[in-house]
Design a protein around this motif. Sequence first.
Motif, PDB file in Angstrom:
ATOM      1  N   THR A  19       0.819  -1.206   0.000  1.00  0.00           N
ATOM      2  CA  THR A  19       0.000   0.000   0.000  1.00  0.00           C
ATOM      3  C   THR A  19       0.857   1.261   0.000  1.00  0.00           C
ATOM      4  OG1 THR A  19      -1.718   1.226   1.178  1.00  0.00           O
ATOM      5  CG2 THR A  19      -0.156  -0.032   2.528  1.00  0.00           C
ATOM      6  N   ASN A  21      -0.716   4.004   1.090  1.00  0.00           N
ATOM      7  CA  ASN A  21      -1.299   4.646   2.277  1.00  0.00           C
ATOM      8  C   ASN A  21      -2.177   3.632   2.998  1.00  0.00           C
ATOM      9  OD1 ASN A  21      -2.675   6.144   4.194  1.00  0.00           O
ATOM     10  ND2 ASN A  21      -3.034   7.891   2.845  1.00  0.00           N
ATOM     11  N   HIS A  23      -4.000   3.699   5.576  1.00  0.00           N
ATOM     12  CA  HIS A  23      -5.296   4.177   6.071  1.00  0.00           C
ATOM     13  C   HIS A  23      -6.388   4.055   5.006  1.00  0.00           C
ATOM     14  CE1 HIS A  23      -3.618   5.757   9.828  1.00  0.00           C
ATOM     15  NE2 HIS A  23      -2.583   6.150   9.094  1.00  0.00           N
ATOM     16  N   ILE A  24      -5.999   4.153   3.735  1.00  0.00           N
ATOM     17  CA  ILE A  24      -6.949   3.946   2.643  1.00  0.00           C
ATOM     18  C   ILE A  24      -7.365   2.482   2.596  1.00  0.00           C
ATOM     19  CG2 ILE A  24      -7.173   3.880   0.123  1.00  0.00           C
ATOM     20  CD1 ILE A  24      -7.432   6.681   1.195  1.00  0.00           C
ATOM     21  N   LYS A  94      -9.342   6.790   6.728  1.00  0.00           N
ATOM     22  CA  LYS A  94      -9.491   8.207   6.394  1.00  0.00           C
ATOM     23  C   LYS A  94     -10.540   8.320   5.300  1.00  0.00           C
ATOM     24  CE  LYS A  94      -6.660  10.398   3.828  1.00  0.00           C
ATOM     25  NZ  LYS A  94      -5.485  11.109   3.245  1.00  0.00           N
ATOM     26  N   LEU A  96     -12.402   8.438   2.034  1.00  0.00           N
ATOM     27  CA  LEU A  96     -11.980   8.027   0.700  1.00  0.00           C
ATOM     28  C   LEU A  96     -12.277   9.121  -0.311  1.00  0.00           C
ATOM     29  CD1 LEU A  96     -13.275   4.330   0.643  1.00  0.00           C
ATOM     30  CD2 LEU A  96     -10.955   5.128   1.095  1.00  0.00           C
ATOM     31  N   ASP A 131      -0.965  14.290  -2.578  1.00  0.00           N
ATOM     32  CA  ASP A 131      -1.483  13.325  -1.601  1.00  0.00           C
ATOM     33  C   ASP A 131      -2.835  12.775  -2.014  1.00  0.00           C
ATOM     34  OD1 ASP A 131       0.752  13.574  -0.003  1.00  0.00           O
ATOM     35  OD2 ASP A 131      -0.109  15.164   1.242  1.00  0.00           O
ATOM     36  N   ASP A 135      -3.918   8.883  -2.786  1.00  0.00           N
ATOM     37  CA  ASP A 135      -5.082   8.236  -2.162  1.00  0.00           C
ATOM     38  C   ASP A 135      -6.024   7.669  -3.213  1.00  0.00           C
ATOM     39  OD1 ASP A 135      -4.059   8.912   0.269  1.00  0.00           O
ATOM     40  OD2 ASP A 135      -5.432  10.581   0.657  1.00  0.00           O
ATOM     41  N   GLN A 138      -4.418   4.459  -4.605  1.00  0.00           N
ATOM     42  CA  GLN A 138      -4.489   3.351  -3.666  1.00  0.00           C
ATOM     43  C   GLN A 138      -5.913   2.837  -3.505  1.00  0.00           C
ATOM     44  OE1 GLN A 138      -1.840   1.781  -2.554  1.00  0.00           O
ATOM     45  NE2 GLN A 138      -3.215   0.248  -1.670  1.00  0.00           N
ATOM     46  N   THR A 139      -6.893   3.729  -3.556  1.00  0.00           N
ATOM     47  CA  THR A 139      -8.294   3.300  -3.490  1.00  0.00           C
ATOM     48  C   THR A 139      -8.647   2.430  -4.689  1.00  0.00           C
ATOM     49  OG1 THR A 139      -8.886   5.344  -2.322  1.00  0.00           O
ATOM     50  CG2 THR A 139     -10.685   4.082  -3.303  1.00  0.00           C
TER      51      THR A 139
END
Length: 540
Positions: A19, A21, A23-24, A94, A96, A131, A135, A138-139
Motif C-alpha cells: 500500500t 497509504n 489508512h486507505i 481516512k 476516501l 497526496d 489516495d 491506492q483506493t
Amino acid sequence: MEVYLYKARGKGGSIYDMTLNPHIDFEVLKKLRGISSIEILTEKIDVAIAEEIIKQIYSGTFGGRLISLQDFYLNKILKKHNINKESRFITSGKPLPSIEQLEKVEAYIKGKVIPFRYLIELEDLKDMDYDLIIDVIQTLYCERRIKYTKAVKRVKNKNVCFMCEKEKCDFCSFEHIEDDILLYAADNYNNLKPPYIEFQMNRSSQSIINVSKEITEFIKSKRERNMLLASPKAFCVDVLLEGIYEILKVGGRVLYITSPKLINEVKQDLSNKIHGAGVEIVLGRKAKIVDCEIVITSYTDYPCFYKSFDFVIFDKRAILLDNIALHDEIFEKSKKERGKFLKISVVLNDEDKKKYRDLIYLPIDGIKKPMPEPLNITSRYLDGTEDFIPQMAVDFILYTINKKNNVIIFVPDEGYIQRVYFILTHNMNVDTSLIDYSTSKEKDGLFRFVKQERKILISSDVTDAYLSFESTNTVVMYSDNKIFTPEALVYMCQIPTNFQGKRIGEVYFVSCQETQDMQVAKSTVRLLNKIAWEKGYLKK
C-alpha cells in the motif's frame, strides 16, 4: 517509489498486500472484508521487492498454515530479502476520495499503461494535490480496479523493462524512469454492444481475396499471433475488412498501429469501407482511451495500451519513414488474454521466422510482376579515399540511360552525393543536365526526376524508396551502410517493377561486403517471388 507491506485479517482468512497509504486500505477493507485492523509488516520498501514477497506468500500453502507458522515463514521470506520485520497496527481509516475523483483519474489509466509521473503532470488533474492523487490510486488498487508495478525491475542483474520485457535500452521510447511505477487496468476495457456493421471490399484481385480469407481463418482459429508478409505496394486495407468484421460483430474492439504519416489515410480507408463502426485516432501517453470500435494510433506516439483490444494490427511496412527501434512485445500486450495480434511487414528476418509460423503472404497485387532480385557487386576499393564506382555498376548506369530509362542511385548521406556526382560527370562523362539529387530537406530534384526531366537521381533520403517511379532501375551505393535497413532495401527492389509491358528492371547492391540486412532483403524478395509463382499469380 516505495510501499508498505501489510497483513489484514478479514472474512475468509488473512490478506497480504502492499500500500501507498495503509489508512486507505483499512477504510476499503473494513467495508469489503470486515477487517478490524491492519498490521504493517515493514517500513517502506521498493515496489518490486514488495511484489516479489507477496508472490512468494501466495505461491503455495502459506495462507493455510497456522498463525504461528505463518509468522515463521514470513520472517524467513523477509530475511531472504534482507528486510527486518516491523509490527505496528492501523486501526483507523481516512475519508476516501469521491466517486468523481476516482473516475477522473481512472479515465487516464483505463485500457492502457501510464507512468505515475505522467499522471501527476496531467492538466486535467491540476486541481488535485499529490497526496490526493496517491489516495485515489491506492483506493482504485485496493478495490481491484487498477494495478501498479515497477517500471524497470532488476532481473538477474539486469534492468528489465516491464513493457518490452527486455534489458532497458539507452534510448527508451517510453522514457521510463527506473524508480517510477506504472499504473494499468488489465482487461478493464470491456466489450461494446455489437453495432450494425457492414463492410465493402472495392478491390477483388485473387491475391486480395485469398489473403482476406486467410486472415479471417486466423481470427476464427485458436492461434493468437500471425504475420502478413507483403510486397511493399501490394498491401491494402481491404485484406483486413472481413477479419475486422468478425471482431466487431460480437462487440469486440480493434487497434491499428501504424506510421504517423499513414494514420489519417488508414482512418479514412476504414471509415469509408466499414459502415456503422466508430473509428478514432488516439495519440500520446497522456491521452484517454475513446469509446469506439476501432482505434488508430502511431508507433512513434504510442499510448501504451494494455490488454484492451480483441484484434491488434501492427503495420510495420512504413518503418523506413520513421527509423525508430520497436519491440513486438510492447504492441502484443495491448491485446486481451485471448485476443489476436497481426503483424504486417515487408521483410522476414530470423526473429520473425522463430516467432511466427504459417505466415500469410501477399506477394503481388495490381502490377503482376515479380520483384527483381538484387545483384551484389562487392569491391574493397569502396573503402578507399579515392572516389570509385565498380566498373560493373558503371556499365549498368550507362546502359540504363542509353536505353532512355531512368536510374535512381541511393547513397547513405548527403556527403556521398558529391562523390557520386563527381564520378558520373568527370569519370563517366555523363551530361550534368541529366543528373539531379534529393535529400530529406531538398526535394526539387526529386520532383524534376518524377516528371522525367532528369534521367539520374542521386538520393540520400531512403524514404524516396516509398514512392513510385516509372521505368527506373535502382543502384544502392554503399548498401552495407547501417542506414539501409532491410525494409528500405526491399522497397528499393520494388522500384524497377514499374516498366511498361512485361519487362522489369534491375537492382544493384554495391558494397564492400554483403551484410546480414542485405541478405534478409534478398531472401525476402526471393521468397515473395516464389510464393507468387506457386499461387499462380504470375504467368510465364
